[in-house]
Motif scaffolding. Structure first.
Motif, PDB file in Angstrom:
ATOM      1  N   LYS A  12      -9.589   0.503  -9.457  1.00 36.05           N
ATOM      2  CA  LYS A  12     -10.620   1.040  -8.438  1.00 36.05           C
ATOM      3  C   LYS A  12     -11.152   0.124  -7.342  1.00 36.05           C
ATOM      4  N   SER A  13     -11.057   0.274  -6.346  1.00 36.75           N
ATOM      5  CA  SER A  13     -11.706  -0.494  -5.316  1.00 36.75           C
ATOM      6  C   SER A  13     -10.702  -1.542  -4.553  1.00 36.75           C
ATOM      7  N   LEU A  14      -9.679  -2.040  -5.386  1.00 36.80           N
ATOM      8  CA  LEU A  14      -8.716  -3.012  -4.831  1.00 36.80           C
ATOM      9  C   LEU A  14      -7.879  -2.276  -4.110  1.00 36.80           C
ATOM     10  N   GLN A  15      -6.871  -3.343  -3.416  1.00 35.07           N
ATOM     11  CA  GLN A  15      -5.800  -2.754  -2.873  1.00 35.07           C
ATOM     12  C   GLN A  15      -4.822  -1.896  -3.543  1.00 35.07           C
ATOM     13  N   GLY A  16      -4.326  -0.733  -2.889  1.00 36.52           N
ATOM     14  CA  GLY A  16      -3.182   0.039  -3.433  1.00 36.52           C
ATOM     15  C   GLY A  16      -2.092  -0.102  -3.079  1.00 36.52           C
ATOM     16  N   HIS A  17      -0.984   0.953  -3.104  1.00 35.91           N
ATOM     17  CA  HIS A  17       0.470   1.000  -2.675  1.00 35.91           C
ATOM     18  C   HIS A  17       0.601   2.177  -2.197  1.00 35.91           C
ATOM     19  N   LYS A  18       1.467   2.308  -1.281  1.00 37.24           N
ATOM     20  CA  LYS A  18       2.320   3.545  -0.856  1.00 37.24           C
ATOM     21  C   LYS A  18       3.552   3.414  -1.783  1.00 37.24           C
ATOM     22  N   LEU A 216     -15.240  -0.485   5.955  1.00 36.61           N
ATOM     23  CA  LEU A 216     -14.696  -1.782   5.481  1.00 36.61           C
ATOM     24  C   LEU A 216     -13.189  -1.980   5.791  1.00 36.61           C
ATOM     25  N   HIS A 217     -12.951  -3.152   6.539  1.00 36.41           N
ATOM     26  CA  HIS A 217     -11.561  -3.384   6.717  1.00 36.41           C
ATOM     27  C   HIS A 217     -10.787  -3.318   5.380  1.00 36.41           C
ATOM     28  N   PRO A 218      -9.663  -2.520   5.335  1.00 40.75           N
ATOM     29  CA  PRO A 218      -9.137  -2.364   4.002  1.00 40.75           C
ATOM     30  C   PRO A 218      -8.415  -3.475   3.293  1.00 40.75           C
ATOM     31  N   PHE A 219      -8.059  -4.686   4.249  1.00 40.43           N
ATOM     32  CA  PHE A 219      -7.732  -5.926   3.630  1.00 40.43           C
ATOM     33  C   PHE A 219      -8.504  -6.753   3.507  1.00 40.43           C
ATOM     34  N   THR A 220      -9.627  -6.835   4.346  1.00 47.77           N
ATOM     35  CA  THR A 220     -10.337  -8.312   4.453  1.00 47.77           C
ATOM     36  C   THR A 220     -11.947  -7.953   3.794  1.00 47.77           C
TER      37      THR A 220
END
Length: 269
Positions: A12-18, A216-220
């Protein structure tokens, strides 16, 4: 209409994946929000509080989850077994039993985020029923429902209003549907996905009220005025909330397990 993109977010709330296919179980998308960070009070933690969470990648492995920072430094964490320390944690207003992933994971994450946190996971004993009248269905550590759907047309409409377009990752959906009008999902009551194994029927439980995370920027994790400023100009409803997307729950728990694939035809009622 058809499914044009699929996503899962292991932590939850960390980067995900297509992904090209999205298996479902009784909690929603398999491997979606099955892990979560908590603070010393066992309260869930997201990018709203710790923006550097956006910089950490989370990838499911055969034995658990792999976390990686922007420099490529990674740690692999095993799924806690039944002997792991049980921990009662809070997700919004829900208190649920979770399994602590151990001191090594807690130390690594606390160091990365410069804040004391622990990692917890769902176990076989996990229970988090939806509110009535859907209390026979379950949800993971996701905010409000097993799945979130957004139409591609809605994002396209937003991006036409922005000086710099944003990606769908700002909104962290599981399903993206193409072939409808912008914000058609606002009025959907029932969504039917025609999979290889037959139709899956979902209740459209409630529109998704957005918090600050799309800003919030999704990677930074860097805070930005857009797209929330523009969304507020035309997507703020009478209750003062900004809405973007629709929450979903299986119309019947008996349909699960099942799998959704890219290109599956979508019908709405």
């Amino acid at each position: 209409m058809e499914i044009s993109a699929l996503y899962h977010f292991p932590v939850k709330s960390l980067q995900g994946h297509k992904c090209k296919s999205l298996p479902l179980d009784r909690f929603g998308a398999v491997n979606d929000r099955r892990w979560m960070l908590v603070d010393g009070d066992n309260q869930f933690v997201t990018q709203r509080r710790l923006r550097p969470m956006a910089q950490l990648k989370a990838t499911v492995t055969s034995s658990g989850v792999r976390l990686e920072n922007p420099e490529g430094v990674a740690i692999e964490i095993r799924q806690p077994d039944s002997d792991a320390n049980a921990r009662v944690v809070r997700v919004w207003d829900d208190e649920v039993s979770a399994r602590d992933a151990g001191d090594e994971a807690a130390h690594w994450l606390s160091e990365q985020l410069q804040s004391p946190v622990r990692l917890v996971a769902m176990g076989d004993e996990f229970q988090r029923p939806l509110e009535a009248p859907r209390q026979d269905r379950q949800v993971s550590f996701a905010d409000a429902a097993p799945l979130l759907v957004i139409s591609q047309a809605s994002l396209d409409d937003l991006n036409r209003r922005l000086a710099e377009p944003v990606s769908m990752l700002r909104f962290r959906p599981n399903l993206v549907v193409s072939g409808c009008e912008p914000f058609a999902e606002d009025s959907w009551k029932t969504l039917i996905i025609h999979t290889h194994d037959g139709p899956l029927v979902f209740d459209c439980t409630h529109p998704c009220a957005r918090c600050g995370i799309p800003g919030l920027h999704p990677f930074t994790g860097r805070a930005q005025k857009e797209p929330l400023r523009t969304l507020a100009s035309y997507r703020r409803w009478e209750d003062g909330q900004i809405y973007f997307g629709m929450n979903l729950a299986p119309a019947s728990a008996n349909q699960i397990p099942a799998t959704i694939h890219l290109g599956d035809r979508v019908e709405v009622r």
